[in-house]
Structures are given as structure tokens and as C-alpha cells.
Design an enzyme around this catalytic site. Sequence first.
Site, PDB file in Angstrom:
ATOM      1  N   LEU A  81      -5.246  -1.890  -4.396  1.00 25.56           N
ATOM      2  CA  LEU A  81      -5.482  -1.997  -3.116  1.00 25.56           C
ATOM      3  C   LEU A  81      -4.875  -3.212  -2.467  1.00 25.56           C
ATOM      4  CD1 LEU A  81      -9.546  -1.523  -3.306  1.00 25.56           C
ATOM      5  CD2 LEU A  81      -7.754   0.219  -2.531  1.00 25.56           C
ATOM      6  N   ASP A  82      -4.459  -2.795  -1.231  1.00 29.56           N
ATOM      7  CA  ASP A  82      -3.870  -4.199  -0.631  1.00 29.56           C
ATOM      8  C   ASP A  82      -4.516  -5.386  -0.676  1.00 29.56           C
ATOM      9  OD1 ASP A  82      -1.447  -2.636  -0.082  1.00 29.56           O
ATOM     10  OD2 ASP A  82      -2.181  -2.000   1.986  1.00 29.56           O
ATOM     11  N   LYS A  83      -4.136  -6.557  -0.636  1.00 24.26           N
ATOM     12  CA  LYS A  83      -4.742  -7.758  -0.434  1.00 24.26           C
ATOM     13  C   LYS A  83      -5.897  -7.801   0.586  1.00 24.26           C
ATOM     14  CE  LYS A  83      -4.223 -12.642   0.891  1.00 24.26           C
ATOM     15  NZ  LYS A  83      -3.239 -13.871   1.225  1.00 24.26           N
ATOM     16  N   THR A 115      -7.201  -5.036   1.871  1.00 21.34           N
ATOM     17  CA  THR A 115      -8.134  -3.990   1.990  1.00 21.34           C
ATOM     18  C   THR A 115      -9.318  -4.069   1.008  1.00 21.34           C
ATOM     19  OG1 THR A 115      -6.481  -2.420   2.401  1.00 21.34           O
ATOM     20  CG2 THR A 115      -8.263  -1.439   1.387  1.00 21.34           C
ATOM     21  N   ARG A 119      -2.394   3.507   6.280  1.00 19.41           N
ATOM     22  CA  ARG A 119      -1.755   2.672   7.397  1.00 19.41           C
ATOM     23  C   ARG A 119      -0.668   3.407   8.195  1.00 19.41           C
ATOM     24  NH1 ARG A 119      -1.016  -3.011   4.390  1.00 19.41           N
ATOM     25  NH2 ARG A 119      -0.537  -3.784   6.669  1.00 19.41           N
TER      26      ARG A 119
END
Length: 327
Positions: A137-139, A141, A246
Site C-alpha cells: 500500500l502507498d505510504k 494509503t 488513483r
Amino acid sequence: MALRVEPEDAGARLDQFIAAKLGGQLSRSRVQSLIERGHASVDDVSVAEPKRRVRSGESVRLAVPMPEAPEPAAEDIPLTVLFEDAELIVVDKPAGLVVHPAPGNWTGTLVNALLHHCGDSLSGINGVRRPGIVHRLDKDTSGVMVVAKTDLAHRSLAEQFAAHGRDGRMERAYLAVVWGTLPRPVGVIDAPLGRSNSDRTKRSVVPEGRPDARHAVTRYEVVERLGEQASLVACTLETGRTHQIRVHLSHIGHPLVGDDVYGAHFRSKARKLGLVGEAVERFGRQALHAFRLGFEHPATGETMLFESELPDDMRELCEALRRSSAE
């Protein structure tokens, strides 16, 4: 460990024989590596050739060394653990936590936290005592993540993520707060993704014929209209491309609230919304939360399903948007 070659095993390659006898505890590539490094013997004679054929009655030994110490340091970072057993661990990752050490983030990551939390319960991935990261997961998210603790779990979970639910074993769903009101309550965004021409660190929708184009499909359903300004949307993935949700939502004109990478053109819109705009500014990240993750347990075959409620910051953002529509 000692393994006896039965008549029905005769003629098999040494690496295939060992991998089969171990029942998936070690991958074939891992067995090959151990043989080539001198950790195997046949009738007490060292053998370094994985292709060597075994004969009935032979005694095969494989010495599996202790996993090497991990390069990242273990750090006592609080974790919200939803489930843990000998094979895997499921955590609810907070926004702001980087998953894996990398330049600029060598410490303070989820991997550092897991090394401390799991300790000796990590049996080692490919011989290294470390957690097996099979998805990220993105930082910024938040949400549910599963991490492997063994080779068996790492291989199984990696296969399930690669299939993206097409084989029925995995389910992934996200909640996003997006700008505007979507034209339909449910929809499918089928648009290939590749690197952005303007910024190589970003992704964008690209023509199908481009060499770097990757098939990408996102399904969405509007959960709630948050006034005229925004919507709460549930998204499921048929593919797992970098920044897919996104980019896809921005592509159809409804970028995530707080996404300064793919929705920067909406920053001025937020500033015009008074108290709501202030709430968006305070929010400080893209409004994306991985709220559901389902998969097949690698060892038991049991169907596992985990959900995470909206974190406080996203819940407060939704409440601010609701209040604005009622005023």
C-alpha cells in the site's frame, strides 16, 4: 533432514525429489540453491548437481542452514494485528507508514516493525529471516495488509495476488473519497496504464499500443454522495497496477480528495470551500483506505476475510463534507 528414495521415486532429479518430499516447505529454486551451495548429500557423499538422478534405496540428506540475519533492523513500532499464525500475519496499516525500506526510508517502516514483532517466528523467505511482502500500500494509503512468514505462505499468497481474484481465492476492496458526483452509481474503468510522459515517477492512462501499456481494470460503486462536492466510493481491482485506483479515478474526472499527485488541479477547488476546504487541507493525504482483504490460507485452504473500518481522519473528512451539504 534425511529422505529415502523409494522405487517409485527412482529417476527423478535430485532437486525435484527433495522439493516433492518436503511437500512445499521449500520452493524448488530454494532447494536448487542449497544443493549448489553444498548442503545436500547422497549416501553421505556431497552432491552439488541439482539435475543428478536419484536411485532406489539411496539416502538423501539436505542440511537447511539457519536463516541469515535480516539487513533491516528490527524496530519497536506499534502494530494493529488483525490475525497471526505460524504462516502469516494480517495488519491494519496506518497512513504515513512506509511498507518497505528504501532510499530515504531505511528505518521506521512496516518491515522494521514486523521484524521486531515476529522475531523468531519468521522461518525465513528464501533463507533470509524476513517478512515476505506480497503486496504493498502507498505510504499514505491505510488499510488491511497480509504478510508471509514462511516460504510456503509467500509462494501461495504471491500466486493469489498475481491472479487478482480471477481464480476466486482473493478479494480486495478499497474505500475512496473522490471529488464530485459520479455520473453512474456503478461503473467499470478499463484503461491501460503506463509511465507518465511528463513525470517518470507517475503513472497515466496510455494508448493500448504503447510498449509499456499494461491492462488495468477498476470497478467502482458509489457508497454515498457527500453533498455536491464529493462522493464515497468502493473500488475493487481486477488488476494490480501501481497507483491504479488513483490514476483511473483521476482519468474519469474524479480524483481522490487530498491526492496532490493525481488531483493537484483540484487544490484550488478545496480552498474555495470554506470550512470544508480547511478540513481537506488538514487531511493531508489521498483519501484511500484498503478496507477489505480476502484470501485462501496457504496451509489450511480456509477462506480468510478481514475488514477495517474507515480510519478517524477519513471519517472526519466525510463528516465535514456531509455537514457542508446540509448547510
